[in-house]
Design an enzyme around this catalytic site. Structure first.
Site, PDB file in Angstrom:
ATOM      1  N   ASP A 180      36.976  71.540   8.983  1.00 26.20           N
ATOM      2  CA  ASP A 180      37.284  72.953   9.218  1.00 26.20           C
ATOM      3  C   ASP A 180      36.229  73.810   8.511  1.00 26.20           C
ATOM      4  O   ASP A 180      35.906  73.574   7.342  1.00 26.20           O
ATOM      5  CB  ASP A 180      38.673  73.271   8.666  1.00 26.20           C
ATOM      6  CG  ASP A 180      39.138  74.662   9.040  1.00 26.20           C
ATOM      7  OD1 ASP A 180      39.738  74.809  10.120  1.00 26.20           O
ATOM      8  OD2 ASP A 180      38.896  75.603   8.260  1.00 26.20           O
ATOM      9  N   ASN A 202      32.761  85.718  11.021  1.00 23.96           N
ATOM     10  CA  ASN A 202      32.837  86.537  12.233  1.00 23.96           C
ATOM     11  C   ASN A 202      32.898  88.027  11.901  1.00 23.96           C
ATOM     12  O   ASN A 202      32.210  88.849  12.525  1.00 23.96           O
ATOM     13  CB  ASN A 202      34.064  86.153  13.065  1.00 23.96           C
ATOM     14  CG  ASN A 202      33.805  84.962  13.965  1.00 23.96           C
ATOM     15  OD1 ASN A 202      32.677  84.707  14.369  1.00 23.96           O
ATOM     16  ND2 ASN A 202      34.848  84.219  14.285  1.00 23.96           N
ATOM     17  N   HIS A 232      30.455  87.866  16.018  1.00 24.35           N
ATOM     18  CA  HIS A 232      30.918  86.678  16.722  1.00 24.35           C
ATOM     19  C   HIS A 232      29.777  85.825  17.271  1.00 24.35           C
ATOM     20  O   HIS A 232      29.922  84.604  17.423  1.00 24.35           O
ATOM     21  CB  HIS A 232      31.863  87.082  17.859  1.00 24.35           C
ATOM     22  CG  HIS A 232      33.197  87.560  17.365  1.00 24.35           C
ATOM     23  ND1 HIS A 232      34.222  86.696  17.047  1.00 24.35           N
ATOM     24  CD2 HIS A 232      33.662  88.812  17.104  1.00 24.35           C
ATOM     25  CE1 HIS A 232      35.269  87.378  16.627  1.00 24.35           C
ATOM     26  NE2 HIS A 232      34.961  88.670  16.655  1.00 24.35           N
ATOM     27  N   ASP A 246      29.504  81.936  16.697  1.00 20.19           N
ATOM     28  CA  ASP A 246      29.260  80.936  17.745  1.00 20.19           C
ATOM     29  C   ASP A 246      28.120  79.999  17.353  1.00 20.19           C
ATOM     30  O   ASP A 246      28.171  78.787  17.620  1.00 20.19           O
ATOM     31  CB  ASP A 246      28.917  81.625  19.068  1.00 20.19           C
ATOM     32  CG  ASP A 246      30.133  82.261  19.723  1.00 20.19           C
ATOM     33  OD1 ASP A 246      31.262  81.994  19.270  1.00 20.19           O
ATOM     34  OD2 ASP A 246      29.949  83.042  20.680  1.00 20.19           O
ATOM     35  N   GLU A 255      37.743  76.862  14.668  1.00 20.39           N
ATOM     36  CA  GLU A 255      36.723  76.304  13.774  1.00 20.39           C
ATOM     37  C   GLU A 255      37.079  74.908  13.292  1.00 20.39           C
ATOM     38  O   GLU A 255      36.510  74.419  12.310  1.00 20.39           O
ATOM     39  CB  GLU A 255      36.528  77.236  12.568  1.00 20.39           C
ATOM     40  CG  GLU A 255      37.703  77.346  11.630  1.00 20.39           C
ATOM     41  CD  GLU A 255      38.708  78.436  12.012  1.00 20.39           C
ATOM     42  OE1 GLU A 255      39.403  78.920  11.102  1.00 20.39           O
ATOM     43  OE2 GLU A 255      38.796  78.787  13.204  1.00 20.39           O
TER      44      GLU A 255
END
Length: 206
Positions: free
Chosen positions: A89, A97, A102, A106, A132
């Site tokens: 994780d 973010n 974002h 990504d 994630e």
């Protein structure tokens, strides 16, 4: 000359000529159908690959990962080969973010996916579970082997420098690992690895 022409006409009117033409036509149809079937098979495989792949990290999506995991566990039981599950994780991903956008988030996901694809052996399974969170089912790996994999991935990801983030600011991951026991199903294995992941988070992450 008339005899030659007549012979040619008789030949084209013969049963042999008709059968030959029919055979050639049938062979042509068979070849054409084979080519169409081959193209269709390739297309179906491509569609299946796309539908089973999370395109951002390039890993299996959750559905495909779960399907293959159950087959791998059954194979492990038959062959008496140890397997372990690692759940990864990304730490503070919401903050990434919110702070850097974002698109940067990504890129972080894509970079972790790339590292996961590069590290496991072909016999290992890997996938993005959602958001994630990622997972890897490690073939012929006991708990000690899974810990080595987790630590290698953790340190490699920490060393990455990602576009869109400050030069000295990277991302980290936390990992939970558990070795499969023949008496448990995948949900039990996942729960133990997930509990280990949360202990890693509570211990300070990374």
């Amino acid at each position: 000359t008339m005899e030659t022409v007549q012979a040619g006409t008789d030949y084209r009117d013969s049963t042999y000529w008709a059968v030959l033409n029919a055979s050639v036509a049938i062979c042509s149809i068979i070849v054409a159908l084979s080519l169409i079937a081959a193209c269709a098979t390739d297309t179906i495989k491509e569609i299946r690959t796309i539908s089973n792949t999370d395109l951002l990290p390039g890993l299996r999506n959750r559905r495909a990962f779960d399907e293959e995991v159950h087959s791998a566990l059954a194979k492990s039981a038959r062959a008496s080969v140890p397997v372990s599950l690692a759940i990864m994780d990304i730490d503070h991903f919401k903050l990434v973010n919110d702070t850097y956008g974002h698109q940067t988030g990504d890129r972080v996901i894509a970079q972790l996916g790339k590292l996961i694809l590069e590290m496991p052996r072909e016999s290992d399974l890997s996938g993005r579970l959602g958001g994630e969170e990622f997972a890897g089912l490690l073939w012929n790996a006991d708990l000690a082997g899974a810990r080595l994999f987790a630590e290698g991935l953790r340190s490699s990801f920490e060393a990455q420098r990602l576009d869109g983030m400050p030069r000295k600011k990277g991302c980290t991951i936390s990992v939970g690992v558990a070795q499969w026991q023949n008496s448990e199903d995948f949900d039990d294995l996942y729960a133990r690895a997930d509990a280990a992941l949360y202990r890693a988070k509570n211990a300070g992450r990374n």
